[in-house]
Design a protein around this motif. Sequence first.
Motif, PDB file in Angstrom:
ATOM      1  N   GLY A 249       0.832  -1.193   0.000  1.00 28.09           N
ATOM      2  CA  GLY A 249       0.000   0.000   0.000  1.00 28.09           C
ATOM      3  C   GLY A 249       0.861   1.234   0.000  1.00 28.09           C
ATOM      4  O   GLY A 249       2.089   1.178   0.095  1.00 28.09           O
ATOM      5  N   ASP A 250       0.234   2.359  -0.132  1.00 25.29           N
ATOM      6  CA  ASP A 250       0.951   3.637  -0.162  1.00 25.29           C
ATOM      7  C   ASP A 250       1.117   4.132   1.266  1.00 25.29           C
ATOM      8  O   ASP A 250       0.459   5.085   1.697  1.00 25.29           O
ATOM      9  CB  ASP A 250       0.172   4.646  -1.018  1.00 25.29           C
ATOM     10  N   TRP A 251       2.025   3.482   2.007  1.00 24.01           N
ATOM     11  CA  TRP A 251       2.211   3.806   3.415  1.00 24.01           C
ATOM     12  C   TRP A 251       3.536   4.550   3.620  1.00 24.01           C
ATOM     13  O   TRP A 251       4.532   4.232   2.981  1.00 24.01           O
ATOM     14  CB  TRP A 251       2.246   2.540   4.284  1.00 24.01           C
ATOM     15  N   ASN A 252       3.521   5.525   4.518  1.00 25.73           N
ATOM     16  CA  ASN A 252       4.788   6.123   4.955  1.00 25.73           C
ATOM     17  C   ASN A 252       5.171   5.514   6.305  1.00 25.73           C
ATOM     18  O   ASN A 252       4.471   4.651   6.836  1.00 25.73           O
ATOM     19  CB  ASN A 252       4.697   7.655   5.022  1.00 25.73           C
ATOM     20  N   SER A 253       6.278   5.978   6.883  1.00 28.53           N
ATOM     21  CA  SER A 253       6.778   5.368   8.117  1.00 28.53           C
ATOM     22  C   SER A 253       5.813   5.551   9.281  1.00 28.53           C
ATOM     23  O   SER A 253       5.688   4.660  10.134  1.00 28.53           O
ATOM     24  CB  SER A 253       8.149   5.956   8.480  1.00 28.53           C
ATOM     25  N   VAL A 254       5.118   6.686   9.338  1.00 30.90           N
ATOM     26  CA  VAL A 254       4.136   6.908  10.405  1.00 30.90           C
ATOM     27  C   VAL A 254       2.988   5.912  10.280  1.00 30.90           C
ATOM     28  O   VAL A 254       2.498   5.372  11.270  1.00 30.90           O
ATOM     29  CB  VAL A 254       3.621   8.360  10.380  1.00 30.90           C
ATOM     30  N   ASP A 255       2.570   5.642   9.038  1.00 25.46           N
ATOM     31  CA  ASP A 255       1.514   4.661   8.802  1.00 25.46           C
ATOM     32  C   ASP A 255       1.962   3.265   9.249  1.00 25.46           C
ATOM     33  O   ASP A 255       1.189   2.510   9.856  1.00 25.46           O
ATOM     34  CB  ASP A 255       1.143   4.618   7.317  1.00 25.46           C
ATOM     35  N   VAL A 256       3.224   2.928   8.940  1.00 30.51           N
ATOM     36  CA  VAL A 256       3.733   1.596   9.280  1.00 30.51           C
ATOM     37  C   VAL A 256       3.749   1.396  10.789  1.00 30.51           C
ATOM     38  O   VAL A 256       3.391   0.319  11.293  1.00 30.51           O
ATOM     39  CB  VAL A 256       5.138   1.393   8.680  1.00 30.51           C
TER      40      VAL A 256
END
Length: 398
Positions: A249-256
């Motif tokens: 998915g289009d995740w950044n580090s905060v999302d992870v």
Amino acid sequence: MDMTEIKRALEETFGQVRDAQTKTAEEIRTELKGLEERLQKHDINIIDLCQKYAGLSDVGRKSARAETIGEYFVKSDAFKAMIGGGNAGRARVTLEGEQLKAVAPIFETIDPNQYPVAPDIRPNIIAPGMNDVWIRDLLPGGTTTSNMVEYPREKGGDIIADYQTEGQLKKQSDLQFEMAQAPVVTIAHWLLASRQVLDDVPMLQSYINTRMTYGVRMKEDRELLTGDGATGHINGLIHQAAAFVAPNGDWNSVDVIRLGMAAVQAHYYNPTFAVLNPLDWATIQLMKNEQGSYLFGTPLAPVSPRLWNMNIASTYAMPQGQFLTGDARQAMVWDRQAVNVEVSREDVDNFRRNMVTILVEERLGLSVFSQLAFATGSLTVAAPGSETKAARSAKSSS
């Protein structure tokens, strides 16, 4: 003026005062004025004498330094007689007893009094940078008197409570446990130091003790986080945590990080902290929206290190590009021996060499009650289909 001359002058002066009763008032005033002038000179001479004994000059530095052998020789009567046209063809000076002690070595550079300006001595030692985040401070602590902490840990099971109809058997759940072990390990280091230096500079001993203690805590911090669990080693949190891989998915580090928290919450634990490398936390702080505004505070008003209502601990003990999150209540640091500093002369030949051995050590263990209460993984997410392409490329090359 030496002390004998001062004593003689005082006796003469006070003798004149005793005879003052036979003299006229004018004669007494004249003699008192002369006495005052002489006493002032005596005061100046006494002060000068004290300064010479103290090795102080008018400019506040040592001037009564020891003479070198060469200086002592050229000032001697024998040398003056030789160069003054006398019959002596050579001059000889013998140094004995106190004379020898008063003469400096021939090399003037080792005499501290030779410097025209006194050195500016700053006794305080400026310590290098030190880590201020400690993994053990994130976890609860306990004590033990053994070299092994053994405890039961739930391994798995089925919780299948359900309705029961008339005449039917009730549902049976199953829980499985295993005995887990947390070895108590020793972390220590030592160094040699001069006994004279430590005796003469107490601050230095305090500084050494502080730095040595810091070294133990740094190793402790790294092992509590990344220890490999080998024999005699701590089994660290990362090694025991459940591996987490973010879905495509289009995740950044905060999302992870949030998804990692969700993985822990899926097992009914409540994440209380996350650990990041300081460079990764800096990357998060620098995130901006499409207008170029910072998402997490501003350079003038940065936000506290928190994400998703959870404290963020940034330490270089955490490998860059990786994170750990978990419920601190599901782990425990066991202290067998707190950080201890020992100083001993009874080590090899320390007594003969006037050296001391400084030893700093501690004994501790780490237990994790539930591995599912912690999750660790990469902060980055592989692009969709990248693994398929890599596998396809590997196949075509073989």
